[in-house]
Design a protein around this motif. Structure first.
Motif, mmCIF file in Angstrom:
data_model
loop_
_atom_site.group_PDB
_atom_site.id
_atom_site.type_symbol
_atom_site.label_atom_id
_atom_site.label_comp_id
_atom_site.label_asym_id
_atom_site.label_seq_id
_atom_site.Cartn_x
_atom_site.Cartn_y
_atom_site.Cartn_z
ATOM 1 N N ALA A 85 -9.839 -42.559 18.322
ATOM 2 C CA ALA A 85 -10.753 -42.019 17.315
ATOM 3 C C ALA A 85 -10.935 -43.084 16.246
ATOM 4 N N GLU A 86 -11.954 -42.896 15.411
ATOM 5 C CA GLU A 86 -12.070 -43.770 14.248
ATOM 6 C C GLU A 86 -10.879 -43.475 13.344
ATOM 7 N N THR A 87 -10.102 -44.490 13.047
ATOM 8 C CA THR A 87 -8.830 -44.239 12.381
ATOM 9 C C THR A 87 -8.418 -45.418 11.515
ATOM 10 N N TYR A 88 -7.560 -45.119 10.544
ATOM 11 C CA TYR A 88 -6.949 -46.175 9.724
ATOM 12 C C TYR A 88 -5.669 -46.695 10.374
ATOM 13 N N ALA A 89 -5.261 -46.073 11.462
ATOM 14 C CA ALA A 89 -4.049 -46.522 12.152
ATOM 15 C C ALA A 89 -4.293 -47.847 12.851
ATOM 16 N N ARG A 90 -3.249 -48.611 12.988
ATOM 17 C CA ARG A 90 -3.361 -49.920 13.638
ATOM 18 C C ARG A 90 -3.300 -49.810 15.157
#
Length: 558
Positions: A532-537
């Motif tokens: 998903a579009e995410t801030y996770a790396r």
């Protein structure tokens, strides 16, 4: 969906998840496609978009690919010398009688007994056809030694014997019953000489016999009687389509087939042959492989378009293992356990509790959840770990009491609950969950079409009501309303400031975890479950990958 609903939930989930692990899932007909998509939405909570099922990690294409046959092989079969000789022999044996033909393996889904009874009713209703028609019934042995199949064969034997005993003459037997495998030349000859093919399974995914019979009729004659419960009925629409359980209707279809004008036979056969010639087995194979390549390419493009990269468990385990003090921030639903239709079903198993206990002996561990305090206290209260409840509204540090880090005013809750209760009325299967600081409406068990309509209405009403008093979050099959300022990011930052770890590993699966990913230091090892579009790396595919990573960190077998 109705059949799957009869299964224990773990069984049906495993079947559906197993199929959805592919990039492309193909079925014979659009009916089967729709049934599968509805099942994935109903039982797993996934979303359907056009010809795709949208998973946490990717989009799985689901399509109809009705299998074809080698048209020319069957269409030219009458030119083969061995087939021609066998056809002449059959004609000589049966004299001038019309021939009805069927072939099936012995199976309860094939409707053989219903077919025999329909032929009996036809003989009774149309006595003028006695001595003028022969029904060649071929049953191929299957599952020999299985008691139920042996009983089925005895019943077929008994019915055929009874009918033949009642109607036979010295020079005529109404049913020519063959119980054995027949060689290919004999089968092809029967296709070529049969005036009527009687194919009436109670349930059949496709049924290629019907297609082979039609393709074999190079003389542009012959009538196909086909069950509406066979997948082929969606393509062979010029056949006489019957319900296999309607014995009378099938008997009348036999009468219609035997009296059909040759011009009408030819018109129907030609139309079906054109369809089979155009969409043969080669085209079927090419289209399916092409769709598979396209689906694989689409998945790779999606992975490349997103910021996160696939997680390397060994590299993460090495980085965490080297740290003098590491902090593990772990979401619960969808991260440590699979998502379930109802929250009470998603309880931690013994293996997870042992795993968290082992991790707590080596690292600082926090379960960061939207669940209420009493749930986390009940299941994890005895473990030496930190607990964050209701998306950060409550925190219990290891060995301490629950605290409320951000004071909140929940006077808006009764108004929000009334809106959600109206949603429950409009969407059966949904339910309201009220916590100390928030109210949530869960709709995982609601039909997709109903859910989307009601969700839009509820979001419009909540937005008009909010006036800055609360925040509205739409997660996976849930709308969560909670006080402004309370989120997992605030709670995660509080823990980081207090513990001061060398390395932070944070794992979550939905939008509520994005606050946590954003709030953590840039070098934190942030992991999103699902693409998903995410801030996770990084990303992993499912909670099972998270369990494997944690087992690696704990030094336990996965």
């Amino acid at each position: 969906p109705e059949i799957l609903q009869l299964m224990p939930p773990p069984w049906r989930a495993e079947i559906l998840e197993g199929l959805l692990s592919a990039d492309l899932v193909g079925f014979h007909t659009y009916d089967y496609v729709n049934n599968f998509v509805r099942s994935a939405v109903k039982f797993l909570g996934y979303k359907a978009e056009a010809d795709h099922v949208v998973l946490n990690a990717r989009r799985v294409r689901v399509g109809a690919f009705p299998i074809g046959i080698d048209f020319n092989f069957f269409h030219k079969s009458g030119e083969r010398e061995d087939v021609r000789a066998e056809a002449e022999r059959l004609r000589a044996l049966l004299s001038s009688a019309k021939i009805i033909f069927s072939i099936d393996r012995l199976d309860y889904t094939k409707g053989i007994l219903n077919r025999v009874k329909a032929f009996e009713e036809f003989l009774k209703a149309h006595p003028e056809w006695r001595r003028r028609v022969a029904f060649i019934l071929v049953v191929v042995p299957s599952r020999t030694g299985v008691p139920q199949y042996e009983a089925m064969k005895r019943e077929i034997d008994r019915e055929v014997g009874r009918i033949n005993g009642e109607f036979s003459e010295v020079d005529w037997v109404p049913i020519v019953y063959i119980y054995r495998f027949i060689p290919t030349p004999v089968l092809l000859a029967m296709y070529n000489v049969a005036d009527v093919a009687l194919i009436t399974p109670i349930r059949d995914g496709m049924n290629l016999v019907s297609k082979e019979y039609v393709a074999s009729r190079a003389d542009c004659r012959g009538v196909l009687i086909l069950s509406e419960m066979a997948g082929a009925a969606r393509e062979l629409t010029e056949a006489l389509v019957v319900n296999p359980n309607d014995v009378h209707g099938t008997a009348e279809a036999i009468a219609k087939a035997l009296t059909m004008a040759e011009e009408e036979q030819c018109r129907r056969i030609k139309a079906m042959q054109e369809r089979l010639r155009e969409y043969d087995v080669v085209r079927w194979g090419v289209e399916y492989i092409t769709a598979l390549i396209e689906s694989f390419r689409a998945r790779r493009e999606l992975e490349e378009a997103l910021k996160s990269a696939p997680l390397d468990p060994e590299a993460v385990a090495e980085a965490v293992g080297k740290a003098q003090r590491a902090l593990l921030l772990l979401d619960y639903d969808g991260t440590l356990v699979p998502l379930r239709p109802y929250g009470y079903q998603a309880i931690p198993d013994g293996a997870l509790l042992e795993l968290l206990k082992a991790l707590a002996a080596k690292f600082e561990v926090a379960v960061v959840s939207g669940r209420p305090r009493d749930f986390l206290e009940t299941w994890f209260g005895e473990l030496p770990i930190h607990l964050i409840a209701e998306h950060g509204a409550w925190i219990r540090l290891r060995g301490s009491e629950w605290i409320n880090p951000i004071p909140f005013d929940a006077s808006w809750k009764p108004r929000v609950r009334r809106i959600f209760e109206e949603g429950v009325r409009k969407a059966p299967g949904s339910y309201v969950e009220e916590k100390d600081s928030s109210v949530a409406w869960h709709y995982r068990n609601v039909e997709e079409e109903v859910a989307e309509k009601v969700v839009k209405e509820l979001l419009d009403e909540l937005t008009a009501l909010s006036a800055g008093e609360f925040n509205i979050y739409r997660g996976k099959k849930v709308i969560d309303v909670r006080p402004t300022g309370a989120n997992k990011g605030v709670a995660a930052k509080l823990l980081v400031d207090r513990i001061k770890p060398d390395v932070v590993l944070a794992v979550g699966d939905d939008e509520t975890d994005e606050d946590m990913f954003k709030a953590l230091p840039a070098d934190a090892l942030t992991v999103r479950v699902g693409l998903a579009e995410t801030y996770a790396r990084y990303f992993v595919t499912s909670y099972k990958d998270v369990r494997k990573l944690l087992a690696l960190l704990a030094g336990k077998p996965a």
